[in-house]
Design an enzyme around this catalytic site. Sequence first.
Site, mmCIF file in Angstrom:
data_model
loop_
_atom_site.group_PDB
_atom_site.id
_atom_site.type_symbol
_atom_site.label_atom_id
_atom_site.label_comp_id
_atom_site.label_asym_id
_atom_site.label_seq_id
_atom_site.Cartn_x
_atom_site.Cartn_y
_atom_site.Cartn_z
ATOM 1 N N TYR A 42 -33.369 88.349 109.799
ATOM 2 C CA TYR A 42 -33.153 87.699 111.098
ATOM 3 C C TYR A 42 -32.215 88.544 111.956
ATOM 4 O O TYR A 42 -31.069 88.818 111.563
ATOM 5 C CB TYR A 42 -32.583 86.284 110.932
ATOM 6 C CG TYR A 42 -33.463 85.322 110.149
ATOM 7 C CD1 TYR A 42 -34.796 85.628 109.854
ATOM 8 C CD2 TYR A 42 -32.966 84.112 109.693
ATOM 9 C CE1 TYR A 42 -35.596 84.751 109.136
ATOM 10 C CE2 TYR A 42 -33.764 83.222 108.975
ATOM 11 C CZ TYR A 42 -35.071 83.560 108.692
ATOM 12 O OH TYR A 42 -35.858 82.689 107.975
ATOM 13 N N HIS A 100 -37.950 86.748 100.258
ATOM 14 C CA HIS A 100 -38.460 86.156 101.509
ATOM 15 C C HIS A 100 -39.962 85.880 101.466
ATOM 16 O O HIS A 100 -40.431 84.878 102.016
ATOM 17 C CB HIS A 100 -38.101 87.069 102.683
ATOM 18 C CG HIS A 100 -37.927 86.363 103.980
ATOM 19 N ND1 HIS A 100 -37.022 86.738 104.927
ATOM 20 C CD2 HIS A 100 -38.542 85.277 104.511
ATOM 21 C CE1 HIS A 100 -37.091 85.942 105.969
ATOM 22 N NE2 HIS A 100 -38.006 85.043 105.739
HETATM 23 P P1 NAP Z 1 -38.301 74.516 113.524
HETATM 24 O O1 NAP Z 1 -37.025 74.158 112.893
HETATM 25 O O2 NAP Z 1 -39.545 73.811 113.126
HETATM 26 O O3 NAP Z 1 -38.192 74.414 115.123
HETATM 27 C C1 NAP Z 1 -37.185 75.073 115.835
HETATM 28 C C2 NAP Z 1 -37.470 74.882 117.308
HETATM 29 O O4 NAP Z 1 -37.317 73.499 117.645
HETATM 30 C C3 NAP Z 1 -36.513 75.666 118.186
HETATM 31 O O5 NAP Z 1 -37.246 76.171 119.268
HETATM 32 C C4 NAP Z 1 -35.515 74.618 118.630
HETATM 33 O O6 NAP Z 1 -34.992 74.898 119.907
HETATM 34 C C5 NAP Z 1 -36.393 73.391 118.720
HETATM 35 N N1 NAP Z 1 -35.599 72.178 118.575
HETATM 36 C C6 NAP Z 1 -34.806 71.797 117.549
HETATM 37 N N2 NAP Z 1 -34.249 70.598 117.786
HETATM 38 C C7 NAP Z 1 -34.673 70.216 119.004
HETATM 39 C C8 NAP Z 1 -34.443 69.085 119.819
HETATM 40 N N3 NAP Z 1 -33.643 68.085 119.416
HETATM 41 N N4 NAP Z 1 -35.052 69.011 121.014
HETATM 42 C C9 NAP Z 1 -35.871 70.007 121.446
HETATM 43 N N5 NAP Z 1 -36.133 71.118 120.720
HETATM 44 C C10 NAP Z 1 -35.535 71.221 119.512
HETATM 45 O O7 NAP Z 1 -38.634 76.089 113.344
HETATM 46 P P2 NAP Z 1 -38.099 77.304 112.522
HETATM 47 O O8 NAP Z 1 -36.888 77.869 113.149
HETATM 48 O O9 NAP Z 1 -39.294 78.189 112.316
HETATM 49 O O10 NAP Z 1 -37.748 76.728 111.056
HETATM 50 C C11 NAP Z 1 -36.453 76.302 110.682
HETATM 51 C C12 NAP Z 1 -35.750 77.344 109.808
HETATM 52 O O11 NAP Z 1 -36.518 77.652 108.645
HETATM 53 C C13 NAP Z 1 -35.603 78.734 110.477
HETATM 54 O O12 NAP Z 1 -34.620 78.730 111.485
HETATM 55 C C14 NAP Z 1 -35.303 79.585 109.290
HETATM 56 O O13 NAP Z 1 -33.956 79.420 108.861
HETATM 57 C C15 NAP Z 1 -36.293 79.007 108.271
HETATM 58 N N6 NAP Z 1 -37.598 79.718 108.259
HETATM 59 C C16 NAP Z 1 -37.946 80.389 107.136
HETATM 60 C C17 NAP Z 1 -39.136 81.101 107.083
HETATM 61 C C18 NAP Z 1 -39.507 81.849 105.835
HETATM 62 O O14 NAP Z 1 -40.455 82.662 105.861
HETATM 63 N N7 NAP Z 1 -38.833 81.604 104.740
HETATM 64 C C19 NAP Z 1 -40.011 81.119 108.186
HETATM 65 C C20 NAP Z 1 -39.647 80.391 109.320
HETATM 66 C C21 NAP Z 1 -38.444 79.681 109.326
HETATM 67 P P3 NAP Z 1 -33.449 75.319 120.112
HETATM 68 O O15 NAP Z 1 -33.321 76.669 119.496
HETATM 69 O O16 NAP Z 1 -33.322 75.325 121.608
HETATM 70 O O17 NAP Z 1 -32.604 74.270 119.476
#
Ligand code: NAP
Length: 256
Positions: A42, A100
């Site tokens: 990241y 990962h």
């Molecule tokens: P997510 O948590 O499904 O969604 C994040 C999105 O939702 C962001 O754009 C965020 O915006 C928005 N959001 C969150 N709360 C909100 C609210 N109350 N109102 C409006 N929008 C909101 O997506 P993700 O980041 O892909 O997944 C979560 C975590 O999982 C990642 O950050 C990472 O740590 C991990 N991950 C791991 C992998 C892997 O391959 N292992 C892949 C993807 C993700 P804001 O930023 O503006 O809050």
Amino acid sequence: MPVLGQGTWRMAEDPARRASEIEALRLGLDLGLTLIDTAEMYGQGATEELVAEAIAGRRDEVFLVSKVWPSNASRRGTIEACERSLRRLQTDRLDLYLLHWPGEHELGGTIEAFLELVETGKISHWGVSNFGRRELADVVSRPGGDDVHVDQMPYSASRRGIEAELLPWCRDRGIVVMAYSPLDQGRLLRHPAVTTIAERHGVSPATVGTAWVLLQDGVNVIPKAGTPEHVRATRAAVDFVFEQLDLELLDEAFLA
Ligand code: NAP
């Protein structure tokens, strides 16, 4: 391991958002979202540095998770990648260290490195991410492989692919599934089924999306919230109670 944590993907990419992201992570800790998930990938290390700033002076409150980039995951490379992550995170240990995704290096070497990192106290637990059922069975069959703690996988009300095989398999073996992208990277928040439920209960759609994952046994969840307001909506998921009608609406929308 806390059931509800904080994701960090895409943090530290925009200097204009940095202060808000740090404030969000700190507020998350205040509200009990003590698991923080990050990765060396990241921001090419910049996200781990932002996490270090957010948790400065509070390391003992945090269940800290990071991930080795598969290209680095040789036996030696995994140890070195972990040491670099520890330096960026300004800590002497990770609570959980994940591969990962499946990569080109021999899995046995990565597992040996994880076991050595446990032995030397640099990590407490290890696991994998983006491993399907067969790939995870391969991990478990290797020497030391049954110590695998977690498989971090995409899982949300709208993406339920793991329910067919992987999730029941992990439940049977006590391997935790850590649900990433529980809001489908924000797409779920605009779906009419989710907004309808949110309006009915007077909560944010993010609360509904996170609460749905929290209902599932053997799963913990790491939504990413980049503002204090968004973190509060995440935390509200702990207290949210679905009606049967809500769950039927989500099933109709996403299981049809
Ligand atoms: P997510 O948590 O499904 O969604 C994040 C999105 O939702 C962001 O754009 C965020 O915006 C928005 N959001 C969150 N709360 C909100 C609210 N109350 N109102 C409006 N929008 C909101 O997506 P993700 O980041 O892909 O997944 C979560 C975590 O999982 C990642 O950050 C990472 O740590 C991990 N991950 C791991 C992998 C892997 O391959 N292992 C892949 C993807 C993700 P804001 O930023 O503006 O809050």
